[in-house]
Design an enzyme around this catalytic site. Structure first.
Site, PDB file in Angstrom:
ATOM      1  N   ARG A   1      13.420  -4.815  -0.783  1.00  0.00           N
ATOM      2  CA  ARG A   1      12.168  -4.226   0.087  1.00  0.00           C
ATOM      3  C   ARG A   1      12.739  -3.300   1.295  1.00  0.00           C
ATOM      4  NH1 ARG A   1       7.305  -6.883  -2.096  1.00  0.00           N
ATOM      5  NH2 ARG A   1       6.015  -5.962  -0.365  1.00  0.00           N
TER       6      ARG A   1
ATOM      7  N   TYR B   1      12.239   0.182   2.492  1.00  0.00           N
ATOM      8  CA  TYR B   1      10.887   0.418   2.998  1.00  0.00           C
ATOM      9  C   TYR B   1      10.714  -0.129   4.485  1.00  0.00           C
ATOM     10  CZ  TYR B   1       5.976   1.442   2.738  1.00  0.00           C
ATOM     11  OH  TYR B   1       4.589   1.590   2.908  1.00  0.00           O
TER      12      TYR B   1
ATOM     13  N   VAL C   1      -0.726  -3.611  -7.261  1.00  0.00           N
ATOM     14  CA  VAL C   1      -1.519  -4.855  -7.854  1.00  0.00           C
ATOM     15  C   VAL C   1      -3.036  -4.271  -8.283  1.00  0.00           C
ATOM     16  CG1 VAL C   1      -2.491  -6.071  -5.873  1.00  0.00           C
ATOM     17  CG2 VAL C   1      -1.936  -7.317  -7.967  1.00  0.00           C
TER      18      VAL C   1
ATOM     19  N   THR D   1      -1.601 -14.244  -1.196  1.00  0.00           N
ATOM     20  CA  THR D   1      -2.618 -13.433  -0.962  1.00  0.00           C
ATOM     21  C   THR D   1      -2.253 -12.211  -0.255  1.00  0.00           C
ATOM     22  OG1 THR D   1      -2.599 -14.528   1.445  1.00  0.00           O
ATOM     23  CG2 THR D   1      -3.565 -15.880  -0.161  1.00  0.00           C
TER      24      THR D   1
ATOM     25  N   ARG E   1       4.277 -14.306   0.856  1.00  0.00           N
ATOM     26  CA  ARG E   1       3.346 -15.268   0.439  1.00  0.00           C
ATOM     27  C   ARG E   1       1.846 -14.843   0.933  1.00  0.00           C
ATOM     28  NH1 ARG E   1       3.525 -18.004  -3.405  1.00  0.00           N
ATOM     29  NH2 ARG E   1       1.957 -19.178  -2.453  1.00  0.00           N
ATOM     30  N   GLN E   2       1.882 -14.369   2.005  1.00  0.00           N
ATOM     31  CA  GLN E   2       0.533 -14.277   2.284  1.00  0.00           C
ATOM     32  C   GLN E   2       0.296 -12.850   3.520  1.00  0.00           C
ATOM     33  OE1 GLN E   2      -0.426 -17.673   4.657  1.00  0.00           O
ATOM     34  NE2 GLN E   2       1.125 -17.577   5.900  1.00  0.00           N
ATOM     35  N   ARG E   3      -1.066 -12.450   3.612  1.00  0.00           N
ATOM     36  CA  ARG E   3      -0.914 -11.214   4.247  1.00  0.00           C
ATOM     37  C   ARG E   3      -2.484 -10.980   4.865  1.00  0.00           C
ATOM     38  NH1 ARG E   3       1.863  -7.140   3.075  1.00  0.00           N
ATOM     39  NH2 ARG E   3       3.610  -8.031   3.547  1.00  0.00           N
TER      40      ARG E   3
HETATM   41  P1  NAD Z   1       1.725   7.553  -1.952  1.00  0.00           P
HETATM   42  O1  NAD Z   1       3.079   7.269  -2.705  1.00  0.00           O
HETATM   43  O2  NAD Z   1       0.403   8.010  -2.951  1.00  0.00           O
HETATM   44  O3  NAD Z   1       1.938   8.873  -1.102  1.00  0.00           O
HETATM   45  C1  NAD Z   1       3.005   9.308  -0.394  1.00  0.00           C
HETATM   46  C2  NAD Z   1       3.125  10.781  -0.412  1.00  0.00           C
HETATM   47  O4  NAD Z   1       4.474  11.223   0.344  1.00  0.00           O
HETATM   48  C3  NAD Z   1       3.209  11.375  -1.830  1.00  0.00           C
HETATM   49  O5  NAD Z   1       2.420  12.449  -1.955  1.00  0.00           O
HETATM   50  C4  NAD Z   1       4.535  11.802  -1.986  1.00  0.00           C
HETATM   51  O6  NAD Z   1       5.066  12.620  -2.887  1.00  0.00           O
HETATM   52  C5  NAD Z   1       4.933  12.142  -0.360  1.00  0.00           C
HETATM   53  N1  NAD Z   1       6.508  11.906  -0.147  1.00  0.00           N
HETATM   54  C6  NAD Z   1       7.327  11.057  -0.449  1.00  0.00           C
HETATM   55  N2  NAD Z   1       8.464  11.216   0.096  1.00  0.00           N
HETATM   56  C7  NAD Z   1       8.495  12.478   0.438  1.00  0.00           C
HETATM   57  C8  NAD Z   1       9.261  13.284   1.350  1.00  0.00           C
HETATM   58  N3  NAD Z   1      10.518  13.223   1.490  1.00  0.00           N
HETATM   59  N4  NAD Z   1       8.732  14.569   1.807  1.00  0.00           N
HETATM   60  C9  NAD Z   1       7.540  14.945   1.618  1.00  0.00           C
HETATM   61  N5  NAD Z   1       6.768  14.238   0.953  1.00  0.00           N
HETATM   62  C10 NAD Z   1       7.128  13.102   0.496  1.00  0.00           C
HETATM   63  O7  NAD Z   1       1.375   6.594  -0.873  1.00  0.00           O
HETATM   64  P2  NAD Z   1       0.121   6.226  -0.053  1.00  0.00           P
HETATM   65  O8  NAD Z   1      -0.543   4.988  -0.526  1.00  0.00           O
HETATM   66  O9  NAD Z   1      -0.854   7.458  -0.125  1.00  0.00           O
HETATM   67  O10 NAD Z   1       0.743   5.912   1.457  1.00  0.00           O
HETATM   68  C11 NAD Z   1       0.603   6.887   2.378  1.00  0.00           C
HETATM   69  C12 NAD Z   1       1.509   6.363   3.634  1.00  0.00           C
HETATM   70  O11 NAD Z   1       0.564   5.284   4.077  1.00  0.00           O
HETATM   71  C13 NAD Z   1       2.896   6.011   3.397  1.00  0.00           C
HETATM   72  O12 NAD Z   1       3.473   6.379   4.389  1.00  0.00           O
HETATM   73  C14 NAD Z   1       2.788   4.655   3.184  1.00  0.00           C
HETATM   74  O13 NAD Z   1       3.939   4.026   3.573  1.00  0.00           O
HETATM   75  C15 NAD Z   1       1.782   4.151   4.118  1.00  0.00           C
HETATM   76  N6  NAD Z   1       1.158   2.902   3.667  1.00  0.00           N
HETATM   77  C16 NAD Z   1       0.199   2.955   2.557  1.00  0.00           C
HETATM   78  C17 NAD Z   1      -0.306   1.675   2.313  1.00  0.00           C
HETATM   79  C18 NAD Z   1      -1.273   1.380   1.036  1.00  0.00           C
HETATM   80  O14 NAD Z   1      -1.694   0.219   0.609  1.00  0.00           O
HETATM   81  N7  NAD Z   1      -1.668   2.511   0.439  1.00  0.00           N
HETATM   82  C19 NAD Z   1       0.014   0.547   3.044  1.00  0.00           C
HETATM   83  C20 NAD Z   1       0.978   0.543   4.046  1.00  0.00           C
HETATM   84  C21 NAD Z   1       1.311   1.840   4.398  1.00  0.00           C
HETATM   85  N1  UDP Z   2       1.315  -8.310  -8.264  1.00  0.00           N
HETATM   86  C1  UDP Z   2       0.984  -9.030  -9.396  1.00  0.00           C
HETATM   87  N2  UDP Z   2       0.950  -8.216 -10.369  1.00  0.00           N
HETATM   88  C2  UDP Z   2       1.128  -6.996 -10.818  1.00  0.00           C
HETATM   89  C3  UDP Z   2       1.711  -6.327  -9.504  1.00  0.00           C
HETATM   90  C4  UDP Z   2       1.770  -7.002  -8.208  1.00  0.00           C
HETATM   91  O1  UDP Z   2       0.802 -10.137  -9.173  1.00  0.00           O
HETATM   92  O2  UDP Z   2       1.049  -6.603 -11.741  1.00  0.00           O
HETATM   93  C5  UDP Z   2       1.481  -9.024  -6.871  1.00  0.00           C
HETATM   94  C6  UDP Z   2       2.652  -8.784  -6.055  1.00  0.00           C
HETATM   95  O3  UDP Z   2       3.764  -9.837  -6.508  1.00  0.00           O
HETATM   96  C7  UDP Z   2       2.327  -9.142  -4.540  1.00  0.00           C
HETATM   97  C8  UDP Z   2       0.941  -8.655  -4.773  1.00  0.00           C
HETATM   98  O4  UDP Z   2       0.455  -8.542  -6.103  1.00  0.00           O
HETATM   99  O5  UDP Z   2       2.173 -10.484  -4.543  1.00  0.00           O
HETATM  100  C9  UDP Z   2       0.367  -7.335  -4.138  1.00  0.00           C
HETATM  101  O6  UDP Z   2       1.577  -6.423  -4.608  1.00  0.00           O
HETATM  102  P1  UDP Z   2       1.536  -4.571  -4.280  1.00  0.00           P
HETATM  103  O7  UDP Z   2       2.757  -4.185  -4.889  1.00  0.00           O
HETATM  104  O8  UDP Z   2       0.219  -4.108  -4.780  1.00  0.00           O
HETATM  105  O9  UDP Z   2       1.725  -4.864  -2.804  1.00  0.00           O
HETATM  106  P2  UDP Z   2       2.577  -5.355  -1.560  1.00  0.00           P
HETATM  107  O10 UDP Z   2       3.570  -6.471  -2.232  1.00  0.00           O
HETATM  108  O11 UDP Z   2       3.487  -4.230  -1.053  1.00  0.00           O
HETATM  109  O12 UDP Z   2       1.780  -5.895  -0.677  1.00  0.00           O
END
Ligand code: NAD
Ligand code: UDP
Length: 312
Positions: free
Chosen positions: A141, A144, A186, A209, A274-276
């Site tokens: 991970r 990222y 998830v 969580t 584990r939790q968030r």
């Molecule tokens: P997503 O994957 O749907 O969107 C990301 C977008 O970025 C996509 O359209 C992808 O094509 C584009 N992209 C990826 N690499 C690129 C590059 N090198 N140049 C130009 N475009 C590029 O994800 P999302 O859920 O919409 O997330 C958007 C942002 O929010 C991300 O930066 C992500 O890290 C952040 N974020 C999202 C979540 C969530 O729960 N959705 C949580 C934490 C952070």
């Molecule tokens: N998870 C799960 N089943 C799935 C996909 C994810 O139990 O089919 C769990 C995963 O292990 C994590 C939580 O759901 O504990 C959230 O996962 P997600 O990938 O959505 O987000 P992140 O781990 O990045 O918070």
């Protein structure tokens, strides 16, 4: 009317943000390389004279004239960001450098979509912004988590060194329409599995969580942060403090879809937190923001979206 660049604008959050900014009367430039985003997400915006779509990879410099930049480009789901981990780090780090350079040249305010993953597998619960996190620097991970941490560093160094007007939010798990059905997160996994009558995959024992925020609430938080008073850079947590185990989430999805899918258990991925749960005191104080959409209501909207997608 402001000229606003949204990188990653064809993704899940980006597409909702572009729609909101157009609705608020802005001129929107969406830049995306379509790594995880899709034209379908922004199809309804194409044709709007104030919307412009550009295929662009943020790891390369971009020369445009804008007033504000929302930097969202980066794959967000573990399956996608682990597919090409080197590119993930490049997108976060080189992408941040390129967008910060652009902001510096055109004197634009710049917003960074950071993440709760900067807290890693946290020892403090819930997580306030003052918590420095517990992140593995060399695991699957890390591309990222560390990429996003380095991007935060760059944002704050550009502020200190070049007096840039920055806004940094740490996004906790967000869900809603336009999530990619196969992106492995998830909420989308459970809903798609339930609607198709497939087994629901619980990783580990399902007691870990997460706190799930509905997309409309998150976008409202983005806009408030971007419009917040100069000098308030964050980082600020945005998320819904309602905390659920994955088993509880699965039960909710089964009930709301009326599905008879079975739960099956799969190994917990490496370094799975584990939790968030976000501490959103700062967002409440500075932005007057808190989420309004309950999990049940948000899940219903999301289920309706995926039902249409699967039936199409
Ligand atoms: P997503 O994957 O749907 O969107 C990301 C977008 O970025 C996509 O359209 C992808 O094509 C584009 N992209 C990826 N690499 C690129 C590059 N090198 N140049 C130009 N475009 C590029 O994800 P999302 O859920 O919409 O997330 C958007 C942002 O929010 C991300 O930066 C992500 O890290 C952040 N974020 C999202 C979540 C969530 O729960 N959705 C949580 C934490 C952070
Ligand atoms: N998870 C799960 N089943 C799935 C996909 C994810 O139990 O089919 C769990 C995963 O292990 C994590 C939580 O759901 O504990 C959230 O996962 P997600 O990938 O959505 O987000 P992140 O781990 O990045 O918070």
């Amino acid at each position: 009317m402001k000229r606003i660049l949204v990188t990653g604008g064809a993704g899940f959050l980006g597409s909702h943000l572009c729609a909101r900014l157009l609705k608020d009367g802005h001129d929107v430039l969406c830049a995306d390389n379509f790594f995880t985003g899709s034209k379908a997400n922004i199809a309804r915006l194409i044709g709007n004279p104030y919307f412009e779509l550009m295929r662009h990879d943020v790891t390369f410099p971009l020369y445009v004239e804008v007033d504000r930049i929302f930097n969202l480009a980066c794959p967000a789901s573990p399956i996608h960001y682990q597919r090409d981990p080197v590119q993930t780090t490049k997108t976060s780090v080189h992408g941040a450098i390129n967008m910060l350079g652009l902001a510096k040249r055109v004197k634009a305010r710049i917003f960074q979509a950071s993440t709760s993953e900067v807290y890693g597998d946290p020892e403090e619960h819930p997580q306030p912004e003052s918590y420095w996190g517990r992140v593995n620097p060399i695991g699957p991970r890390s591309c990222y988590d560390e990429g996003k941490r380095c991007a935060e560093t760059l944002f704050f160094d550009y502020q200190r060194q070049h007096d840039l007007d920055i806004k940094v939010v740490r996004i906790f798990n967000t869900y809603g329409p336009h999530m990619h059905p196969n992106d492995g997160r998830v909420v989308s996994n459970f809903i798609v599995q339930a609607l198709r009558g497939e087994d629901i995959t619980i990783y580990g024992d399902g007691s870990q969580t997460r706190s799930f925020c509905y997309v409309d609430d998150m976008i409202e938080g983005f806009v408030r942060m971007m419009d917040s008073e100069a000098g308030f850079a964050g980082p600020v947590n945005l998320g819904n403090p309602g905390e659920y185990t994955m088993l509880q989430l699965a039960e909710n999805v089964l009930r709301l879809t009326g599905s008879s899918s079975q739960l099956i258990f799969r190994p917990l991925p490496t370094d799975d937190p584990r939790q968030r749960q976000p501490d959103i005191t700062l967002a409440r104080q500075h932005l007057g923001w808190e989420p309004r959409v309950e999990l049940e209501e948000g899940l219903k909207e999301t289920i309706a979206y995926f039902r249409k997608l699967i039936d199409a």
